[in-house]
Design a protein around this motif. Structure first.
Motif, short mmCIF file in Angstrom:
data_model
loop_
_atom_site.label_atom_id
_atom_site.label_comp_id
_atom_site.label_asym_id
_atom_site.label_seq_id
_atom_site.Cartn_x
_atom_site.Cartn_y
_atom_site.Cartn_z
N ALA A 160 0.84 -1.17 -0.10
CA ALA A 160 0.02 -0.04 0.06
C ALA A 160 0.93 1.13 0.11
O ALA A 160 0.60 2.28 -0.71
CB ALA A 160 -0.92 -0.18 1.07
N GLU A 161 2.04 1.12 1.05
CA GLU A 161 2.88 2.37 0.81
C GLU A 161 3.43 2.58 -0.36
O GLU A 161 3.86 3.81 -0.77
CB GLU A 161 3.97 2.21 1.89
CG GLU A 161 3.23 2.29 3.32
CD GLU A 161 4.30 1.85 4.44
OE1 GLU A 161 5.26 1.22 4.07
OE2 GLU A 161 3.79 2.06 5.66
N SER A 162 3.57 1.56 -1.28
CA SER A 162 4.32 1.70 -2.55
C SER A 162 3.43 2.28 -3.78
O SER A 162 3.67 2.43 -4.82
CB SER A 162 4.93 0.34 -3.05
OG SER A 162 5.73 0.12 -2.33
N GLY A 163 2.00 2.21 -3.44
CA GLY A 163 0.89 2.61 -4.05
C GLY A 163 0.34 1.74 -4.90
O GLY A 163 -0.57 2.13 -5.86
N PHE A 164 0.07 0.48 -4.44
CA PHE A 164 -0.61 -0.60 -5.06
C PHE A 164 -2.27 -0.51 -4.62
O PHE A 164 -2.27 -0.69 -3.34
CB PHE A 164 0.11 -1.87 -5.05
CG PHE A 164 -0.81 -3.10 -5.54
CD1 PHE A 164 -0.66 -2.97 -7.18
CD2 PHE A 164 -1.26 -4.05 -5.09
CE1 PHE A 164 -1.20 -4.05 -7.81
CE2 PHE A 164 -1.91 -5.05 -6.04
CZ PHE A 164 -1.79 -5.05 -7.17
N LYS A 165 -3.16 -0.29 -5.68
CA LYS A 165 -4.33 0.12 -5.30
C LYS A 165 -4.93 -1.03 -4.53
O LYS A 165 -5.73 -0.46 -3.46
CB LYS A 165 -4.86 0.42 -6.63
CG LYS A 165 -4.85 2.02 -7.37
CD LYS A 165 -5.73 2.12 -8.37
CE LYS A 165 -5.57 3.70 -8.77
NZ LYS A 165 -6.35 3.82 -9.85
N LYS A 166 -4.91 -2.01 -4.92
CA LYS A 166 -5.65 -3.30 -4.11
C LYS A 166 -5.08 -3.46 -2.77
O LYS A 166 -5.94 -3.54 -1.83
CB LYS A 166 -5.39 -4.53 -4.87
CG LYS A 166 -6.18 -5.01 -6.07
CD LYS A 166 -5.84 -6.08 -6.77
CE LYS A 166 -6.48 -6.35 -7.99
NZ LYS A 166 -6.42 -7.76 -8.68
N ALA A 167 -3.89 -3.11 -2.48
CA ALA A 167 -3.38 -3.00 -1.04
C ALA A 167 -3.61 -1.84 -0.43
O ALA A 167 -4.10 -1.94 0.84
CB ALA A 167 -1.97 -2.97 -1.19
N ILE A 168 -3.91 -0.60 -1.02
CA ILE A 168 -4.45 0.58 -0.53
C ILE A 168 -6.07 0.18 -0.13
O ILE A 168 -6.35 0.60 1.12
CB ILE A 168 -4.34 1.74 -1.56
CG1 ILE A 168 -2.98 2.09 -1.68
CG2 ILE A 168 -5.10 2.96 -0.69
CD1 ILE A 168 -2.87 3.23 -2.82
N PHE A 169 -6.82 -0.39 -0.84
CA PHE A 169 -8.07 -0.72 -0.46
C PHE A 169 -8.16 -1.54 0.94
O PHE A 169 -8.91 -1.27 1.52
CB PHE A 169 -8.89 -1.40 -1.84
CG PHE A 169 -10.19 -1.56 -1.89
CD1 PHE A 169 -11.00 -0.73 -2.14
CD2 PHE A 169 -10.67 -2.85 -0.96
CE1 PHE A 169 -12.46 -1.03 -2.21
CE2 PHE A 169 -11.90 -2.96 -0.87
CZ PHE A 169 -13.14 -2.21 -1.56
N HIS A 170 -7.21 -2.72 0.61
CA HIS A 170 -7.28 -3.70 1.78
C HIS A 170 -6.98 -2.95 3.09
O HIS A 170 -7.70 -3.26 4.21
CB HIS A 170 -6.58 -4.91 1.47
CG HIS A 170 -6.64 -5.95 2.17
ND1 HIS A 170 -6.77 -7.06 1.48
CD2 HIS A 170 -6.63 -6.24 3.51
CE1 HIS A 170 -7.16 -8.17 2.31
NE2 HIS A 170 -6.97 -7.45 3.43
N SER A 171 -6.03 -2.21 2.93
CA SER A 171 -5.71 -1.29 4.39
C SER A 171 -6.69 -0.55 4.90
O SER A 171 -6.87 -0.24 5.96
CB SER A 171 -4.37 -0.59 4.04
OG SER A 171 -3.19 -1.43 3.53
N THR A 172 -7.50 0.28 3.79
CA THR A 172 -8.32 1.22 4.21
C THR A 172 -9.55 0.35 4.97
O THR A 172 -10.07 0.92 5.98
CB THR A 172 -9.05 1.93 3.15
OG1 THR A 172 -7.94 2.64 2.23
CG2 THR A 172 -10.27 2.91 3.15
N VAL A 173 -9.99 -0.91 4.43
CA VAL A 173 -10.87 -1.62 5.20
C VAL A 173 -10.46 -1.98 6.57
O VAL A 173 -11.27 -1.92 7.54
CB VAL A 173 -11.26 -3.11 4.20
CG1 VAL A 173 -12.17 -4.02 5.10
CG2 VAL A 173 -11.91 -2.84 3.04
N TRP A 174 -9.13 -2.24 6.63
CA TRP A 174 -8.64 -2.43 7.97
C TRP A 174 -8.80 -1.45 8.82
O TRP A 174 -9.30 -1.45 10.24
CB TRP A 174 -7.23 -3.25 7.90
CG TRP A 174 -6.93 -4.21 7.70
CD1 TRP A 174 -7.78 -5.52 7.57
CD2 TRP A 174 -5.72 -4.81 7.05
NE1 TRP A 174 -6.91 -6.51 7.20
CE2 TRP A 174 -5.88 -6.45 6.75
CE3 TRP A 174 -4.37 -4.26 6.63
CZ2 TRP A 174 -4.75 -7.18 6.23
CZ3 TRP A 174 -3.38 -5.07 6.30
CH2 TRP A 174 -3.67 -6.69 5.79
#
Length: 266
Positions: free
Chosen positions: A83-97
């Motif tokens: 997510a910190e590297s800007g990968f959108k799926k990871a950003i989404f996942h982290s946002t849900v957390w």
């Protein structure tokens, strides 16, 4: 060194560089390919290699596999890095957390809601589902609003999202004394959901509530008995005693010919 030798060395260096980049790309592509086809054993080795080579997307896929295998800390750390590297799926996942977390700072909560809203406004039906949840359940201190929840769920339902259908049906069945109360609409949505997931105790519980909202208590009782049977089965995962008691309370109301009553603003 002659000019010809210099050219030869430079050419060799370029070939090695291309081979290295090609290998990195190959592992990253195979990581994603096999992850998406659920060939996790094959995906694992390619994802691990791609992560060593610094691929942010592969960090996410490997993190997901680690989470599924019980490696919670390692999985979360990889997804965080992705997510910190800007990968959108990871950003989404982290946002849900973040949305599901307790004791989140107001600034962090506000940022998470804004981030999820951006995904939702781009047309992502899963993000629209989560925005509905923010307003139905009051995530991260957000004031509950069934009207706002209905808006987001409806957008998601229009794209066929089953979880949004279920939650919207719940609102329609329980939002008495408001313009959102729509027992017939609740039945229609719930039946579509259960047709796709006939053995989901959660979805059947919503269908039973919809029957009760339409004063069809016999159908509500029969459906709720099925709910309890599934929830009490040894095969049921995450079915606690508390959940069984919750379902039992619904059945008792239906035997008394009483629909469910729940303050959706709590």
């Amino acid at each position: 060194m002659t000019s010809a030798s210099k050219v030869a060395v430079a050419g060799l260096f370029c070939l090695l560089l291309l081979a290295s980049c090609g290998g990195s790309e190959k592992h990253a592509n195979l990581c994603e390919k096999h992850f998406n086809t659920q060939s996790y054993k094959i995906a694992l080795k390619h994802c691990q290699q791609a992560v060593e080579e610094g691929d942010s997307a592969s960090q996410y896929f490997l993190g997901k596999m680690y989470l599924e295998s019980g490696k919670q800390q390692e999985g979360r750390e990889l997804i965080k890095q992705s997510a910190e590297s800007g990968f959108k799926k990871a950003i989404f996942h982290s946002t849900v957390w973040t949305l599901l977390s307790k004791d989140v700072e107001s600034a962090t909560a506000k940022k998470a809601i804004q981030q999820m809203q951006q995904f939702a406004e781009s047309g992502d039906d899963v993000a629209q589902f989560w925005m509905g949840n923010v307003f139905l359940f009051g995530y991260v201190g957000q004031k509950p609003s069934p009207n706002e929840a209905t808006y987001w769920y409806q957008l998601s339902v229009e794209q066929g999202n089953v979880r949004s259908m279920n939650n919207l049906a719940w609102i329609k069945a329980l939002a008495r004394d408001s313009e959102l109360f729509d027992p017939e609409g609740a039945i229609e949505l719930s039946k579509k959901v259960v047709a796709k997931h006939p053995n989901s105790h959660g979805y059947l519980d919503t269908l039973a509530a919809a029957y009760a909202a339409n004063n069809d208590f016999q159908a509500a009782i029969e459906t709720q008995e099925r709910v309890l049977s599934l929830a009490q089965s040894m095969d049921c995962q995450h079915c606690s005693e508390h959940l069984v008691e919750y379902y039992q309370g619904h059945l008792e109301r239906y035997h008394l010919k009483k629909p469910l009553e729940e303050d959706l603003l709590k």
